[in-house]
Write an enzyme that holds these catalytic residues in place. Structure first.
Site, PDB file in Angstrom:
ATOM      1  CE  LYS A 115      37.928  34.869  37.812  1.00 39.92           C
ATOM      2  NZ  LYS A 115      38.100  36.326  37.677  1.00 39.92           N
TER       3      LYS A 115
ATOM      4  CE  LYS B 299      36.453  42.920  41.041  1.00 38.39           C
ATOM      5  NZ  LYS B 299      37.566  42.243  40.337  1.00 38.39           N
TER       6      LYS B 299
END
Length: 393
Positions: A177, A280
């Protein structure tokens, strides 16, 4: 693409809410993970039971869908609509539930819970039904791990230690991240620490802006790190900006949040907004829809990987079945299947496989259905809302 499954006779649909404690918080540009309620859809049929996880977060900080909203739309709209339609056939439910706009994760979970019951009734694995070949299943799926946002650009000791931990547990790819001011410097340190053999990618969660010169300089600096891709550097709705950024960087751009359907995928590809896509299943409308999404991404010449929403082992097993369809596919990246686990305790059962020693791969569940179901002992104290039931009282 999908073989018909015999419908099951559904007797009840429940929402099960389980409070769970993450093993480690994951810091991102949008916030930090915390203890959460995992939302499960439980279908009771005469032939078998089915389980699915609703892939949402507690607050609408990452996506518009969130736990309380998903519970409401399931209870007041989706389950009553399913009850009045082809309740026991998951593939038929997909078009039936499409009358409700949006709420993809809630729809996907209800559809998958029915499919899970159908597959268990036939003794068939979800991976097999999605088209995973015996050779793909035998190879297994490489495991990827997500590492949290460093606290500061100069403070990378925690990041390096977490990377070592994930690799020691069996991760084959690390996804870090990042955010403005905390991107290039930590990644240079991590690359120097790991060497060139480890696959790295970064995820900015839409935190950079093209009209900020410092942001653009930092994104350009990431080109020096040798990344597999930069995921979602700009805001989700800025497809034109991503297309422009792609002309400025050597590192491939990966899109995540805006890809909610095959149509959205085709629009992004037509603009040249990405070279890699994150699929996803909950976001694109379910597992059959996700399988079609991945097939179309391959036709468009895009790299792809299966992402996650920090699911429990129930959601992880379903994602693993989809990720197995990409084994040995050109341009595929390792999916989010963190071998360290995410919750303690988790909602897996003994059939959920762990990474093989030294292989950096996860075995594909071969048991019936998705390959995981919560043992009753782990549901003690869980909240259970019986939405609709034909079972005798």
């Amino acid at each position: 693409m999908f073989e018909p499954l015999r419908p099951v006779t559904v007797r009840a649909v429940e929402i099960v809410t389980v409070p769970m404690q993450p093993i480690r918080p994951l810091r991102t540009a949008r916030g930090s993970s915390a203890p959460r309620e995992v939302l499960l859809v439980h279908v009771r049929a005469e032939e078998a039971e089915g389980w699915a996880e609703v892939a949402v977060e507690p607050a609408p900080t990452y996506a518009s869908e969130f736990t309380a909203e998903a519970r409401l739309v399931l209870a007041e709209h989706l389950v009553p609509l399913a009850w009045a339609g082809p309740t026991g056939d998951g593939t038929a439910l997909a078009s039936h539930l499409a009358r409700i706009r949006g709420h993809h994760a809630a729809r996907a979970a209800l559809e998958l819970a029915v499919l899970d019951a159908q597959l268990r009734a036939e003794g068939r694995a979800l991976a097999d039904w999605l088209g995973v070949t015996p050779d793909q299943a035998a190879v297994g799926v490489p495991a990827g791990a997500a590492l949290g946002l460093p606290r500061a650009a100069h403070d990378v000791s925690e990041l390096l230690a977490e990377a070592d931990e994930a690799l020691a547990a069996g991760a084959a790819r690390l996804r870090v991240k990042v955010a403005p001011g905390v991107a290039a410097a930590p990644l240079r340190s991590l690359r120097a620490h790991l060497g060139d053999a480890v696959a790295l990618q970064v995820d900015a969660n839409g935190s950079f802006r093209l009209d900020d010169a410092d942001h653009l300089d930092e994104l350009r600096a990431l080109d020096e790190v040798g990344l597999a891709c930069i995921e979602q550097p700009l805001a989700p709705d800025d497809l034109v900006g991503h297309a422009h950024l792609a002309t400025l960087l050597h590192t491939p751009i990966c899109l995540d949040e805006p890809l909610t359907s095959v149509g959205a995928l085709e629009a992004a590809a037509a603009l040249g907004a990405c070279a890699v896509v994150c699929c996803k299943p909950g976001r694109v409308g379910g597992w059959p829809a996700a399988r079609r999404f991945l097939s179309r991404s391959a036709e468009l010449g895009l790299g792809a990987w299966v992402g996650g929403m920090h699911e429990s082992a129930i959601g992880r097993a379903a994602n693993l079945a989809l990720a197995a369809t990409l084994v040995d596919t050109e341009g595929a990246l390792a999916p989010d299947l963190d071998p360290r686990g995410r919750f303690d305790p988790d909602l897996d059962d003994p059939r959920l496989p762990a990474p093989g020693p030294g292989t950096r791969r996860v075995a594909v569940p071969s048991g019936p259905g998705v390959g995981a179901a919560p043992p009753p002992s782990l549901l003690v104290g869980a909240g259970v809302d019986v939405l609709i039931s034909r079972e005798p009282r």
